[in-house]
Design an enzyme around this catalytic site. Sequence first.
Site, PDB file in Angstrom:
ATOM      1  N   GLU A  36       0.849  -1.192   0.000  1.00  0.00           N
ATOM      2  CA  GLU A  36       0.000   0.000   0.000  1.00  0.00           C
ATOM      3  C   GLU A  36       0.878   1.233   0.000  1.00  0.00           C
ATOM      4  O   GLU A  36       1.871   1.288   0.728  1.00  0.00           O
ATOM      5  CB  GLU A  36      -0.896   0.079   1.247  1.00  0.00           C
ATOM      6  CG  GLU A  36      -1.949  -0.968   1.405  1.00  0.00           C
ATOM      7  CD  GLU A  36      -2.729  -0.773   2.709  1.00  0.00           C
ATOM      8  OE1 GLU A  36      -2.650   0.318   3.308  1.00  0.00           O
ATOM      9  OE2 GLU A  36      -3.401  -1.733   3.136  1.00  0.00           O
ATOM     10  N   GLU A  92      -8.669   9.211   6.326  1.00  0.00           N
ATOM     11  CA  GLU A  92      -8.819   7.794   5.999  1.00  0.00           C
ATOM     12  C   GLU A  92      -9.889   7.566   4.931  1.00  0.00           C
ATOM     13  O   GLU A  92      -9.850   6.572   4.206  1.00  0.00           O
ATOM     14  CB  GLU A  92      -9.182   6.995   7.248  1.00  0.00           C
ATOM     15  CG  GLU A  92      -8.076   6.912   8.284  1.00  0.00           C
ATOM     16  CD  GLU A  92      -6.915   6.039   7.830  1.00  0.00           C
ATOM     17  OE1 GLU A  92      -7.153   5.108   7.040  1.00  0.00           O
ATOM     18  OE2 GLU A  92      -5.780   6.301   8.262  1.00  0.00           O
ATOM     19  N   GLU A 116     -13.616   5.787   0.660  1.00  0.00           N
ATOM     20  CA  GLU A 116     -14.455   4.856   1.416  1.00  0.00           C
ATOM     21  C   GLU A 116     -15.057   5.580   2.622  1.00  0.00           C
ATOM     22  O   GLU A 116     -14.359   5.879   3.583  1.00  0.00           O
ATOM     23  CB  GLU A 116     -13.623   3.656   1.861  1.00  0.00           C
ATOM     24  CG  GLU A 116     -13.011   2.886   0.699  1.00  0.00           C
ATOM     25  CD  GLU A 116     -11.962   1.895   1.159  1.00  0.00           C
ATOM     26  OE1 GLU A 116     -12.343   0.872   1.759  1.00  0.00           O
ATOM     27  OE2 GLU A 116     -10.767   2.165   0.938  1.00  0.00           O
ATOM     28  N   LYS A 130     -14.697   4.307   6.530  1.00  0.00           N
ATOM     29  CA  LYS A 130     -13.410   4.012   7.161  1.00  0.00           C
ATOM     30  C   LYS A 130     -13.329   4.698   8.524  1.00  0.00           C
ATOM     31  O   LYS A 130     -13.662   5.873   8.652  1.00  0.00           O
ATOM     32  CB  LYS A 130     -12.251   4.489   6.277  1.00  0.00           C
ATOM     33  CG  LYS A 130     -12.008   3.681   5.029  1.00  0.00           C
ATOM     34  CD  LYS A 130     -11.445   2.299   5.331  1.00  0.00           C
ATOM     35  CE  LYS A 130     -10.064   2.369   5.912  1.00  0.00           C
ATOM     36  NZ  LYS A 130      -9.060   2.893   4.965  1.00  0.00           N
TER      37      LYS A 130
END
Length: 405
Positions: A260, A323, A314, A317
């Site tokens: 990542e 995030e 997202e 999260k």
Amino acid sequence: MVALALAPGSDATSASLLGINYGRVGNNLPPPQSVLPLLEALGIGRVRMYDADPTVLRAFARTGVELIVGVPDESLAAVAAPGGAAQWLKDNVVPFLPDTKVSVLTVGNEVLTGGNSSSLSRTLLPAMQSLHDAVAALGLDKQLTVTTAHNLGVLGTSYPPSAGAFRKDLLPYLCPILDYHARTGSPFLVNAYPYFAYSGDPRGVQLEYALLEPGYAGVTDPNSKLHYPNLLVAQVDAVYHAIAAANTAASRVVEVRVSETGWPSAGGANETGATPQNAARYNSNAMRLVAEGIGTPLKPGVPLRAYVFALFNENLKPGLASERYYGLFKPDGTPAYELSFKLPRDNTTFAPGGGGGIGGNGNAHGSSGGENSGGYYISASARVPLVSSDCTLLSLLFLLVAIMI
């Protein structure tokens, strides 16, 4: 879409070293079938998912997309038993082969530094080993590699790269894991984020260095004298040095890959640098860096492999506001920002190509919360090993304890 659905599975091995993470911690994300045109537009043919969702695996069947499939943290205890590993593989992966190309299985995500590390750390290696044995028993060990992904917080020292060393308290887990990687030929995966280094110390870390800007002068390691043009390769080399300090033999054969990396396009008022402009610069530069096919200053002959985080923003999260804004795309499929770099055609698996190699419930690097970002750019204190490696020292200590008992 019809053309993608008919793409033969034999075209599945991408020549590229770049992939993307497909997290799904959101209630407004499009169906998996809608992901395929976005991947094709990006020119990316490698995808990391964090579970083995059958809907997603079916969506990628016969597309040529090469997948990393995750064993969720909550499944580690079951998979640690040989019978449980065989059953998990039978239920979650085997039914989709060979139409869906799965190349890597990641056991958990950031287990050693996550919120449940105290209960999961002891099961990590047994789960990896049991799953590897289950894969080998089916004759799939040439096709499926079993590994895990670590938070860069496993490092106790990361600056300068030559002083890279693992946290002492994690060595009892990491030493046998390194032996496993050396024995099986599996890569050591790290989730590496220069963003955390910059946001944690914006005065001490130059923004251009963290953004991987090609024109930045770079930093020279005072010990090795190697020149580091950007922070990502410095982080990777810190891991290589940590492996060498812990296990000299493993360091000769174990490859470090970035599972990542990314930059948020938005965040809270106190999250320095989380802007669309910086996210566009970082991810464009990361794609360019990987596409060049060159290695790090310490390992120039080993091309850097990396997975960008992430495909979508997202909205569910947990953790810091940032995030929820790592996506290259918004949930409606529109770009979160415009990238300045387009990958070469041979990056994708949607067109016939060669090359390639070995590449967890939708949680990604925030599985332990964005606030747990320690260890990305730590102290500059030098480290002098007492013996040939930390793992050797640990073994000697265990032997001494056994003799005393």
